[in-house]
Design an enzyme around this catalytic site. Structure first.
Site, PDB file in Angstrom:
ATOM      1  N   LYS A  98       0.869  -1.035  -0.052  1.00  0.00           N
ATOM      2  CA  LYS A  98       0.073  -0.148  -0.042  1.00  0.00           C
ATOM      3  C   LYS A  98       1.036   1.337  -0.148  1.00  0.00           C
ATOM      4  O   LYS A  98       1.996   1.210   0.563  1.00  0.00           O
ATOM      5  CB  LYS A  98      -0.625   0.181   1.324  1.00  0.00           C
ATOM      6  CG  LYS A  98      -2.325   0.877   1.063  1.00  0.00           C
ATOM      7  CD  LYS A  98      -3.213  -0.207   0.468  1.00  0.00           C
ATOM      8  CE  LYS A  98      -4.319   0.960   0.330  1.00  0.00           C
ATOM      9  NZ  LYS A  98      -5.585   0.093  -0.036  1.00  0.00           N
ATOM     10  N   GLY A 198     -26.934   1.435   1.721  1.00  0.00           N
ATOM     11  CA  GLY A 198     -26.267   2.011   0.628  1.00  0.00           C
ATOM     12  C   GLY A 198     -26.797   1.968  -0.834  1.00  0.00           C
ATOM     13  O   GLY A 198     -27.373   0.758  -0.908  1.00  0.00           O
ATOM     14  N   GLY A 200     -25.128   3.150  -3.553  1.00  0.00           N
ATOM     15  CA  GLY A 200     -24.036   3.646  -4.446  1.00  0.00           C
ATOM     16  C   GLY A 200     -23.767   2.664  -5.460  1.00  0.00           C
ATOM     17  O   GLY A 200     -24.419   1.737  -6.073  1.00  0.00           O
ATOM     18  N   ASN A 201     -22.561   2.421  -5.825  1.00  0.00           N
ATOM     19  CA  ASN A 201     -22.054   1.724  -7.046  1.00  0.00           C
ATOM     20  C   ASN A 201     -22.166   0.410  -6.734  1.00  0.00           C
ATOM     21  O   ASN A 201     -22.944  -0.440  -7.509  1.00  0.00           O
ATOM     22  CB  ASN A 201     -20.468   1.995  -7.476  1.00  0.00           C
ATOM     23  CG  ASN A 201     -20.326   3.246  -7.987  1.00  0.00           C
ATOM     24  OD1 ASN A 201     -20.944   3.642  -9.155  1.00  0.00           O
ATOM     25  ND2 ASN A 201     -19.333   4.334  -7.573  1.00  0.00           N
ATOM     26  N   VAL A 202     -21.413  -0.168  -5.702  1.00  0.00           N
ATOM     27  CA  VAL A 202     -21.601  -1.659  -5.392  1.00  0.00           C
ATOM     28  C   VAL A 202     -22.867  -2.057  -5.254  1.00  0.00           C
ATOM     29  O   VAL A 202     -23.281  -3.079  -5.673  1.00  0.00           O
ATOM     30  CB  VAL A 202     -20.515  -1.904  -4.239  1.00  0.00           C
ATOM     31  CG1 VAL A 202     -20.625  -3.424  -4.032  1.00  0.00           C
ATOM     32  CG2 VAL A 202     -19.104  -1.715  -4.703  1.00  0.00           C
ATOM     33  N   ALA A 203     -23.806  -1.270  -4.278  1.00  0.00           N
ATOM     34  CA  ALA A 203     -24.907  -1.727  -3.961  1.00  0.00           C
ATOM     35  C   ALA A 203     -25.820  -1.802  -5.064  1.00  0.00           C
ATOM     36  O   ALA A 203     -26.827  -2.391  -5.029  1.00  0.00           O
ATOM     37  CB  ALA A 203     -25.521  -0.627  -2.920  1.00  0.00           C
TER      38      ALA A 203
HETATM   39  P1  NAD Z   1     -20.273   4.565  -3.349  1.00  0.00           P
HETATM   40  O1  NAD Z   1     -19.792   6.049  -2.534  1.00  0.00           O
HETATM   41  O2  NAD Z   1     -20.564   4.363  -4.550  1.00  0.00           O
HETATM   42  O3  NAD Z   1     -21.465   4.299  -2.140  1.00  0.00           O
HETATM   43  C1  NAD Z   1     -21.818   4.449  -0.886  1.00  0.00           C
HETATM   44  C2  NAD Z   1     -22.889   4.883  -0.671  1.00  0.00           C
HETATM   45  O4  NAD Z   1     -23.301   4.507   0.643  1.00  0.00           O
HETATM   46  C3  NAD Z   1     -23.120   6.323  -1.055  1.00  0.00           C
HETATM   47  O5  NAD Z   1     -24.402   6.346  -1.914  1.00  0.00           O
HETATM   48  C4  NAD Z   1     -23.355   6.996   0.178  1.00  0.00           C
HETATM   49  O6  NAD Z   1     -24.460   8.167   0.167  1.00  0.00           O
HETATM   50  C5  NAD Z   1     -23.937   5.854   1.116  1.00  0.00           C
HETATM   51  N1  NAD Z   1     -24.075   6.288   2.489  1.00  0.00           N
HETATM   52  C6  NAD Z   1     -22.806   6.528   3.140  1.00  0.00           C
HETATM   53  N2  NAD Z   1     -23.190   6.379   4.455  1.00  0.00           N
HETATM   54  C7  NAD Z   1     -24.375   5.904   4.536  1.00  0.00           C
HETATM   55  C8  NAD Z   1     -25.062   5.416   5.741  1.00  0.00           C
HETATM   56  N3  NAD Z   1     -24.980   5.615   7.063  1.00  0.00           N
HETATM   57  N4  NAD Z   1     -26.393   5.047   5.499  1.00  0.00           N
HETATM   58  C9  NAD Z   1     -26.643   4.555   4.259  1.00  0.00           C
HETATM   59  N5  NAD Z   1     -26.198   5.026   3.378  1.00  0.00           N
HETATM   60  C10 NAD Z   1     -24.784   5.296   3.380  1.00  0.00           C
HETATM   61  O7  NAD Z   1     -18.974   3.565  -2.970  1.00  0.00           O
HETATM   62  P2  NAD Z   1     -18.983   2.092  -3.487  1.00  0.00           P
HETATM   63  O8  NAD Z   1     -17.786   2.133  -4.551  1.00  0.00           O
HETATM   64  O9  NAD Z   1     -20.192   1.512  -3.820  1.00  0.00           O
HETATM   65  O10 NAD Z   1     -18.355   1.338  -1.958  1.00  0.00           O
HETATM   66  C11 NAD Z   1     -19.088   0.708  -1.151  1.00  0.00           C
HETATM   67  C12 NAD Z   1     -18.247   0.045  -0.028  1.00  0.00           C
HETATM   68  O11 NAD Z   1     -17.834  -0.905  -0.747  1.00  0.00           O
HETATM   69  C13 NAD Z   1     -17.362   1.134   0.479  1.00  0.00           C
HETATM   70  O12 NAD Z   1     -17.282   0.637   2.073  1.00  0.00           O
HETATM   71  C14 NAD Z   1     -16.068   0.645  -0.198  1.00  0.00           C
HETATM   72  O13 NAD Z   1     -14.881   0.769   0.576  1.00  0.00           O
HETATM   73  C15 NAD Z   1     -16.464  -0.790  -0.485  1.00  0.00           C
HETATM   74  N6  NAD Z   1     -15.656  -1.502  -1.566  1.00  0.00           N
HETATM   75  C16 NAD Z   1     -15.849  -0.799  -2.709  1.00  0.00           C
HETATM   76  C17 NAD Z   1     -15.313  -1.534  -3.869  1.00  0.00           C
HETATM   77  C18 NAD Z   1     -15.469  -1.043  -5.167  1.00  0.00           C
HETATM   78  O14 NAD Z   1     -15.197  -1.752  -6.344  1.00  0.00           O
HETATM   79  N7  NAD Z   1     -16.223  -0.014  -5.562  1.00  0.00           N
HETATM   80  C19 NAD Z   1     -14.286  -2.652  -3.747  1.00  0.00           C
HETATM   81  C20 NAD Z   1     -14.040  -3.059  -2.573  1.00  0.00           C
HETATM   82  C21 NAD Z   1     -14.909  -2.425  -1.116  1.00  0.00           C
END
Ligand code: NAD
Length: 391
Positions: A98, A198, A200-203
């Site tokens: 890292k 959530g 967001g992207n992953v969700a």
């Molecule tokens: P993202 O920012 O697209 O989505 C996160 C969502 O969570 C946002 O819409 C935000 O508004 C919401 N949020 C924040 N606090 C909240 C709460 N208290 N209650 C409800 N919703 C809330 O991020 P992402 O890329 O979808 O990643 C989500 C998680 O997955 C993160 O913890 C990230 O570290 C982890 N992750 C992502 C990836 C990836 O490929 N994107 C890979 C490994 C791990």
């Protein structure tokens, strides 16, 4: 300027021998840290290489306004160690590393700073491969890439893998199914009630897979609009972010932020399974991991179920192929199954089972490296595996 050494260095005093940085490295078994300093560009960065038994150390670069240098060192040591476990349990031929750049990601980004950092990465000759992390965007990764080939997760336009979220989400979906198999003897999500934290992207990608299979989704986000849009798309229900933990559901899928399994939320959970994409969901790993086991809740360790992201960028090193990356992320099903079985057999929490299995893989693969291999001797640890660097 040529410097002359006027006198021999003083022998180490007891105090110097105990200089804490070496204790820190030894305690968590790190191999190396590299302090990168370039006053002309303002670069202050630290690269930590935790373990390269399985292959070159891979891990993102984080830019963060750390309050102290010690905080930055601690963070990079913690994060690089986590990457060793993540790569090992995911079956990748990669070690853990890292990097952190100390600075304000909103005001201190310049082309020269990132290109300078790229030169430091390049100087490690492939022992460390970097990628995007918190505080970084594609633009900075492109600057780094202009100085070193040891970068992954680069944009599709440059021949890279682009946005990892669809692959991460597919891995999460397969991991959830593995948990369902363990809990219900059947991995179908049809009719299963899933609380999704959530939108967001992953969700979003996860929700589409789960809805297609007939799951009933309860979705929240701190931005109601986002959750509403996703709920409408997948036929789910919008719920209040504060009530998400206590819903009467089968599965809780955290895809927002870390630390959500803690002393306050623990008693609220009524679900059989906790499995989602968010990082560091156990507030205190040992304590809350054990509490989940005691409550009989099946838990998919976060760093295993969300490994689709690293699997995606590792595929890029072999010459990116989206289908293959998805297939590899699909193997998270088997990995989670193995972890849950091991956890049950040994009566230990799932996160511990996962750590044990990762350490076993490092140990057993490490042993075979004692043997002479002409391939390894010619091209080092990359050993022909990583096409992109050998072209
Ligand atoms: P993202 O920012 O697209 O989505 C996160 C969502 O969570 C946002 O819409 C935000 O508004 C919401 N949020 C924040 N606090 C909240 C709460 N208290 N209650 C409800 N919703 C809330 O991020 P992402 O890329 O979808 O990643 C989500 C998680 O997955 C993160 O913890 C990230 O570290 C982890 N992750 C992502 C990836 C990836 O490929 N994107 C890979 C490994 C791990």
């Amino acid at each position: 300027m040529t410097k002359t050494i006027e006198k021999a260095p003083k022998p180490l005093t007891q105090e110097n021998k105990n200089f804490p940085i070496f204790n820190e490295l030894a305690n968590k078994e790190h191999e190396q840290i590299v302090i990168c300093s370039d006053p002309d560009t303002g670069l202050k960065a630290i690269i930590a290489i935790h373990n390269t038994t399985l292959g070159p150390a891979l891990g993102g670069t984080r830019m963060w306004n750390y309050e102290t240098e010690e905080a930055a060192i601690k963070d990079v040591l913690r994060l690089s160690r986590g990457m060793t476990y993540k790569a090992a349990i995911s079956g990748l031929n990669l070690g853990g590393g890292k990097a952190v750049i100390i600075g304000d990601p909103h005001t201190e980004k310049t082309e020269a700073l990132f290109r300078s950092f790229g030169r430091f990465v390049d100087g490690l000759g492939g022992r460390y491969i970097t990628a995007e992390d918190v505080g970084m965007t594609e633009k900075e990764m492109e600057w780094i890439y202009s100085e070193t080939k040891y970068v992954t997760g680069i944009p599709k336009a440059l021949g890279g893998s682009g946005n990892p979220s669809p692959v991460t989400a597919y891995g999460v979906y397969m991991g959830v199914k593995a948990c369902a198999q363990k809990a219900y003897g059947n991995d179908s999500l049809e009719g299963k009630k899933i609380a999704l934290q959530g939108a967001g992207n992953v969700a979003s990608y996860f929700a589409r897979h789960a809805a297609k299979e007939g799951a009933e989704l309860f979705i929240c986000d701190i931005y109601d609009e986002k959750a509403k849009t996703l709920a409408e798309e997948v036929g789910g229900k919008l719920v209040d972010p504060n009530s998400i933990y206590g819903l009467d559901v089968d599965i809780f899928t955290p895809c927002a932020l870390g630390g959500v399994i803690n002393d306050d939320t623990m008693d609220e959970f009524k679900c059989d399974i906790i499995a989602g994409g968010a990082n560091n969901v156990l507030d205190e790993e040992d304590k809350h991991g054990q509490m989940l086991l005691d409550k009989g809740i099946i838990y998919a360790p976060d760093y295993v179920i969300n490994a689709g992201g690293i699997i995606n960028i590792a595929s890029e090193l072999e010459g990116y192929n989206e289908k293959r990356a998805m297939q590899n992320a699909g193997n998270i099903y088997t990995t989670i199954t193995d972890i849950l079985n091991y956890s049950e057999e040994h009566g230990i929490p799932a996160h511990k089972a996962s750590n044990d299995l990762a350490e076993k893989r490092i140990e057993t693969v490490g042993k075979i490296k004692n043997k002479y291999s002409s391939n390894a001797s010619i091209s080092g640890r990359l050993g022909g595996v990583y096409k992109r660097f050998n072209d």
